[in-house]
Scaffold this motif. Structure first.
Motif, PDB file in Angstrom:
ATOM      1  N   VAL A  52     -29.011  10.915 -41.666  1.00 22.76           N
ATOM      2  CA  VAL A  52     -28.523  12.130 -41.015  1.00 22.76           C
ATOM      3  C   VAL A  52     -27.745  12.901 -42.072  1.00 22.76           C
ATOM      4  O   VAL A  52     -26.904  12.331 -42.774  1.00 22.76           O
ATOM      5  CB  VAL A  52     -27.591  11.769 -39.833  1.00 22.76           C
ATOM      6  CG1 VAL A  52     -26.850  12.993 -39.358  1.00 22.76           C
ATOM      7  CG2 VAL A  52     -28.391  11.163 -38.703  1.00 22.76           C
ATOM      8  N   ILE A  53     -28.054  14.187 -42.206  1.00 27.85           N
ATOM      9  CA  ILE A  53     -27.378  15.009 -43.216  1.00 27.85           C
ATOM     10  C   ILE A  53     -26.499  16.018 -42.496  1.00 27.85           C
ATOM     11  O   ILE A  53     -26.963  16.702 -41.577  1.00 27.85           O
ATOM     12  CB  ILE A  53     -28.409  15.740 -44.097  1.00 27.85           C
ATOM     13  CG1 ILE A  53     -29.246  14.718 -44.857  1.00 27.85           C
ATOM     14  CG2 ILE A  53     -27.714  16.679 -45.064  1.00 27.85           C
ATOM     15  CD1 ILE A  53     -30.363  15.337 -45.690  1.00 27.85           C
ATOM     16  N   ALA A  54     -25.260  16.083 -42.921  1.00 27.30           N
ATOM     17  CA  ALA A  54     -24.321  17.026 -42.313  1.00 27.30           C
ATOM     18  C   ALA A  54     -23.767  17.932 -43.405  1.00 27.30           C
ATOM     19  O   ALA A  54     -23.251  17.456 -44.411  1.00 27.30           O
ATOM     20  CB  ALA A  54     -23.191  16.275 -41.629  1.00 27.30           C
ATOM     21  N   LYS A  55     -23.902  19.236 -43.170  1.00 27.84           N
ATOM     22  CA  LYS A  55     -23.337  20.205 -44.118  1.00 27.84           C
ATOM     23  C   LYS A  55     -21.961  20.610 -43.618  1.00 27.84           C
ATOM     24  O   LYS A  55     -21.782  20.895 -42.422  1.00 27.84           O
ATOM     25  CB  LYS A  55     -24.226  21.453 -44.180  1.00 27.84           C
ATOM     26  CG  LYS A  55     -25.488  21.254 -44.968  1.00 27.84           C
ATOM     27  CD  LYS A  55     -25.309  21.743 -46.381  1.00 27.84           C
ATOM     28  CE  LYS A  55     -26.638  21.832 -47.120  1.00 27.84           C
ATOM     29  NZ  LYS A  55     -26.451  22.128 -48.538  1.00 27.84           N
ATOM     30  N   ARG A  56     -21.021  20.632 -44.520  1.00 25.99           N
ATOM     31  CA  ARG A  56     -19.671  21.032 -44.121  1.00 25.99           C
ATOM     32  C   ARG A  56     -19.036  21.766 -45.290  1.00 25.99           C
ATOM     33  O   ARG A  56     -19.633  21.854 -46.371  1.00 25.99           O
ATOM     34  CB  ARG A  56     -18.833  19.798 -43.754  1.00 25.99           C
ATOM     35  CG  ARG A  56     -18.755  18.788 -44.869  1.00 25.99           C
ATOM     36  CD  ARG A  56     -18.191  17.461 -44.444  1.00 25.99           C
ATOM     37  NE  ARG A  56     -18.075  16.578 -45.608  1.00 25.99           N
ATOM     38  CZ  ARG A  56     -17.626  15.337 -45.568  1.00 25.99           C
ATOM     39  NH1 ARG A  56     -17.237  14.803 -44.444  1.00 25.99           N
ATOM     40  NH2 ARG A  56     -17.556  14.611 -46.679  1.00 25.99           N
ATOM     41  N   PHE A  57     -17.833  22.279 -45.045  1.00 23.21           N
ATOM     42  CA  PHE A  57     -17.089  22.936 -46.112  1.00 23.21           C
ATOM     43  C   PHE A  57     -15.786  22.177 -46.357  1.00 23.21           C
ATOM     44  O   PHE A  57     -15.076  21.833 -45.420  1.00 23.21           O
ATOM     45  CB  PHE A  57     -16.794  24.392 -45.754  1.00 23.21           C
ATOM     46  CG  PHE A  57     -17.987  25.294 -45.958  1.00 23.21           C
ATOM     47  CD1 PHE A  57     -18.913  25.475 -44.942  1.00 23.21           C
ATOM     48  CD2 PHE A  57     -18.200  25.917 -47.173  1.00 23.21           C
ATOM     49  CE1 PHE A  57     -20.028  26.280 -45.134  1.00 23.21           C
ATOM     50  CE2 PHE A  57     -19.309  26.720 -47.385  1.00 23.21           C
ATOM     51  CZ  PHE A  57     -20.233  26.908 -46.358  1.00 23.21           C
ATOM     52  N   ILE A  58     -15.520  21.902 -47.621  1.00 22.83           N
ATOM     53  CA  ILE A  58     -14.252  21.280 -47.986  1.00 22.83           C
ATOM     54  C   ILE A  58     -13.626  22.174 -49.036  1.00 22.83           C
ATOM     55  O   ILE A  58     -14.218  22.414 -50.095  1.00 22.83           O
ATOM     56  CB  ILE A  58     -14.462  19.851 -48.553  1.00 22.83           C
ATOM     57  CG1 ILE A  58     -15.043  18.955 -47.471  1.00 22.83           C
ATOM     58  CG2 ILE A  58     -13.139  19.287 -49.053  1.00 22.83           C
ATOM     59  CD1 ILE A  58     -15.353  17.549 -47.930  1.00 22.83           C
ATOM     60  N   ARG A  59     -12.438  22.656 -48.758  1.00 19.86           N
ATOM     61  CA  ARG A  59     -11.770  23.626 -49.649  1.00 19.86           C
ATOM     62  C   ARG A  59     -12.705  24.781 -49.986  1.00 19.86           C
ATOM     63  O   ARG A  59     -12.861  25.163 -51.156  1.00 19.86           O
ATOM     64  CB  ARG A  59     -11.332  22.954 -50.942  1.00 19.86           C
ATOM     65  CG  ARG A  59     -10.268  21.911 -50.766  1.00 19.86           C
ATOM     66  CD  ARG A  59      -9.947  21.236 -52.100  1.00 19.86           C
ATOM     67  NE  ARG A  59      -8.865  20.316 -51.941  1.00 19.86           N
ATOM     68  CZ  ARG A  59      -7.585  20.658 -51.976  1.00 19.86           C
ATOM     69  NH1 ARG A  59      -7.229  21.909 -52.181  1.00 19.86           N
ATOM     70  NH2 ARG A  59      -6.641  19.750 -51.804  1.00 19.86           N
ATOM     71  N   LYS A  60     -13.348  25.288 -48.969  1.00 18.05           N
ATOM     72  CA  LYS A  60     -14.238  26.444 -49.070  1.00 18.05           C
ATOM     73  C   LYS A  60     -15.461  26.186 -49.944  1.00 18.05           C
ATOM     74  O   LYS A  60     -16.168  27.122 -50.326  1.00 18.05           O
ATOM     75  CB  LYS A  60     -13.483  27.676 -49.609  1.00 18.05           C
ATOM     76  CG  LYS A  60     -12.372  28.148 -48.687  1.00 18.05           C
ATOM     77  CD  LYS A  60     -11.664  29.365 -49.246  1.00 18.05           C
ATOM     78  CE  LYS A  60     -10.479  29.730 -48.356  1.00 18.05           C
ATOM     79  NZ  LYS A  60      -9.686  30.826 -48.889  1.00 18.05           N
ATOM     80  N   LYS A  61     -15.717  24.926 -50.275  1.00 19.47           N
ATOM     81  CA  LYS A  61     -16.922  24.614 -51.054  1.00 19.47           C
ATOM     82  C   LYS A  61     -17.879  23.830 -50.168  1.00 19.47           C
ATOM     83  O   LYS A  61     -17.445  22.951 -49.415  1.00 19.47           O
ATOM     84  CB  LYS A  61     -16.560  23.780 -52.281  1.00 19.47           C
ATOM     85  CG  LYS A  61     -15.812  24.531 -53.347  1.00 19.47           C
ATOM     86  CD  LYS A  61     -15.523  23.635 -54.544  1.00 19.47           C
ATOM     87  CE  LYS A  61     -14.616  24.349 -55.523  1.00 19.47           C
ATOM     88  NZ  LYS A  61     -14.129  23.449 -56.574  1.00 19.47           N
ATOM     89  N   PRO A  62     -19.181  24.098 -50.277  1.00 19.86           N
ATOM     90  CA  PRO A  62     -20.135  23.362 -49.441  1.00 19.86           C
ATOM     91  C   PRO A  62     -20.190  21.890 -49.845  1.00 19.86           C
ATOM     92  O   PRO A  62     -20.091  21.565 -51.029  1.00 19.86           O
ATOM     93  CB  PRO A  62     -21.472  24.061 -49.707  1.00 19.86           C
ATOM     94  CG  PRO A  62     -21.311  24.716 -51.026  1.00 19.86           C
ATOM     95  CD  PRO A  62     -19.867  25.062 -51.168  1.00 19.86           C
ATOM     96  N   ASN A  63     -20.284  21.042 -48.864  1.00 14.15           N
ATOM     97  CA  ASN A  63     -20.368  19.608 -49.119  1.00 14.15           C
ATOM     98  C   ASN A  63     -21.421  19.019 -48.195  1.00 14.15           C
ATOM     99  O   ASN A  63     -21.421  19.281 -46.993  1.00 14.15           O
ATOM    100  CB  ASN A  63     -19.005  18.961 -48.871  1.00 14.15           C
ATOM    101  CG  ASN A  63     -19.019  17.471 -49.152  1.00 14.15           C
ATOM    102  OD1 ASN A  63     -19.323  16.657 -48.284  1.00 14.15           O
ATOM    103  ND2 ASN A  63     -18.704  17.097 -50.377  1.00 14.15           N
ATOM    104  N   THR A  64     -22.337  18.253 -48.778  1.00 20.82           N
ATOM    105  CA  THR A  64     -23.402  17.644 -47.986  1.00 20.82           C
ATOM    106  C   THR A  64     -23.099  16.162 -47.820  1.00 20.82           C
ATOM    107  O   THR A  64     -23.006  15.431 -48.809  1.00 20.82           O
ATOM    108  CB  THR A  64     -24.751  17.805 -48.712  1.00 20.82           C
ATOM    109  OG1 THR A  64     -25.008  19.189 -48.914  1.00 20.82           O
ATOM    110  CG2 THR A  64     -25.879  17.188 -47.899  1.00 20.82           C
ATOM    111  N   ASN A  65     -22.947  15.733 -46.600  1.00 23.31           N
ATOM    112  CA  ASN A  65     -22.623  14.347 -46.315  1.00 23.31           C
ATOM    113  C   ASN A  65     -23.825  13.632 -45.728  1.00 23.31           C
ATOM    114  O   ASN A  65     -24.540  14.199 -44.892  1.00 23.31           O
ATOM    115  CB  ASN A  65     -21.452  14.277 -45.330  1.00 23.31           C
ATOM    116  CG  ASN A  65     -20.709  12.966 -45.453  1.00 23.31           C
ATOM    117  OD1 ASN A  65     -20.370  12.546 -46.552  1.00 23.31           O
ATOM    118  ND2 ASN A  65     -20.460  12.303 -44.345  1.00 23.31           N
ATOM    119  N   VAL A  66     -24.089  12.440 -46.171  1.00 27.22           N
ATOM    120  CA  VAL A  66     -25.285  11.709 -45.750  1.00 27.22           C
ATOM    121  C   VAL A  66     -24.897  10.361 -45.169  1.00 27.22           C
ATOM    122  O   VAL A  66     -24.036   9.660 -45.720  1.00 27.22           O
ATOM    123  CB  VAL A  66     -26.246  11.480 -46.940  1.00 27.22           C
ATOM    124  CG1 VAL A  66     -27.560  10.884 -46.458  1.00 27.22           C
ATOM    125  CG2 VAL A  66     -26.491  12.772 -47.703  1.00 27.22           C
TER     126      VAL A  66
END
Lengths: 106, 200
Positions: free
Chosen positions: A62-76
């Motif tokens: 499952v891939i989740a896209k999020r923002f951390i400190r206004k930077k995109p982060n892809t969590n798997v």
């Protein structure tokens, strides 16, 4: 001579070295982001993206896209099916290894 | 491809981010200096403030590791192992210190540096259970263990000297941990590490 064993068929989706590495890393953690997976597997950005897309399509991650400190982060994260299939795949590889040792001794 | 290396990547990441041990070691040394009431640390407010500043220093370190090496969440099993290691470590530290050298009636009152011995054992147990002992762990923490166990620590309470030695060992171990971390995951200015375009 060894009898053919249908149970020893390897999972083609998982057996590709890049995908096998990704799933093996994910099998021992709760989740990891894209940068960590890139570091841990040594895959290029493009390769990793491509493999992750295939694995997600197959329902193994499952891939989740999020923002951390206004930077995109892809969590798997590995799904339950993904955990089961990677564990089964490594079992198959271990069985093949011990069978080949047995065949070598005969 | 080494299966073992891939399966331990998460714990390697968690345990070997060695730069965190620099402020950690410094905090331990400052605790000793505060006990000795050296300089501004003689004031009761000084150590808490120093501890807060050192804690704040961990934030850029965390950002460095997160941005260059990513983020990983350990599994429940790994967290439980870590918690067990902490519990064992606390037990060893408290029980060991009291047994080796304390005012307790049952203390053996050995001429050893209980702080150094306890810390060394805790760190060896923690690394062994977490990521496996590496050569530099055995050398650094083994040296602290042996130094603390030498029967030369007679006289006044050598706890503060033990804390200083421990602080230095923590920082040294951190430097080597980070070197091993970089050997495992590559230098920080590595390949193009922009986030993925998967599912873009």
């Amino acid at each position: 001579m060894l009898e053919p064993d249908d149970d020893l068929i390897l999972d083609r989706l998982i057996h590709e070295p890049g995908r096998l590495a990704i799933l093996t890393v994910l099998s021992s953690v709760k989740d990891a982001d894209f940068v960590f997976l890139q570091r841990a597997t040594g895959l290029t950005k493009g390769n990793l993206s491509s493999h992750l897309a295939k694995l997600e399509e197959a329902g193994l991650v499952v891939i989740a896209k999020r923002f951390i400190r206004k930077k995109p982060n892809t969590n798997v994260e590995l799904t339950a099916v993904g955990k089961q299939r990677i564990a089964h795949h490594w079992d198959q590889l271990e069985r093949l290894k011990s069978l080949s040792r047995t065949a070598g001794r005969q | 491809m080494q299966r073992r290396n891939l399966e331990t990547a998460g714990t390697t990441y968690s345990y070997l981010r060695g730069w965190f041990y620099i402020p950690g070691g410094l905090l331990i040394i400052l605790a000793a200096l505060a006990n000795w009431e050296v300089g501004p640390l003689r004031h009761t407010w000084a150590f808490p403030i120093a501890a807060l500043l050192i804690g704040a220093a961990c934030l850029p370190i965390a950002r460095y590791y997160n941005e260059n090496y990513g983020r990983v969440s350990l599994s429940t099993r790994q967290h439980v192992r870590g918690a067990v290691a902490v519990l064992i470590g606390v037990g060893v530290m408290v029980g060991g210190s009291l047994l080796m050298r304390s005012r307790a009636g049952w203390s053996l009152d050995l001429p050893v540096n209980a702080a150094a011995v306890s810390f060394a054992l805790v760190m060896l147990i923690s690394y062994a259970m977490g990521v496996g002992l590496k050569a530099h762990h055995v050398i650094i923490w083994g040296a602290l263990l042996v130094t603390g166990a030498l029967p030369v620590w007679n006289g006044t309470d050598p706890t503060n000297i033990g804390l200083v030695l421990t602080g230095v060992a923590v920082m040294a171990s951190g430097v080597f941990d980070h070197r091993l971390f970089v050997r495992t995951f590559g230098p920080s200015k590595g390949p193009n590490l922009q986030d993925s375009d998967a599912r873009a």
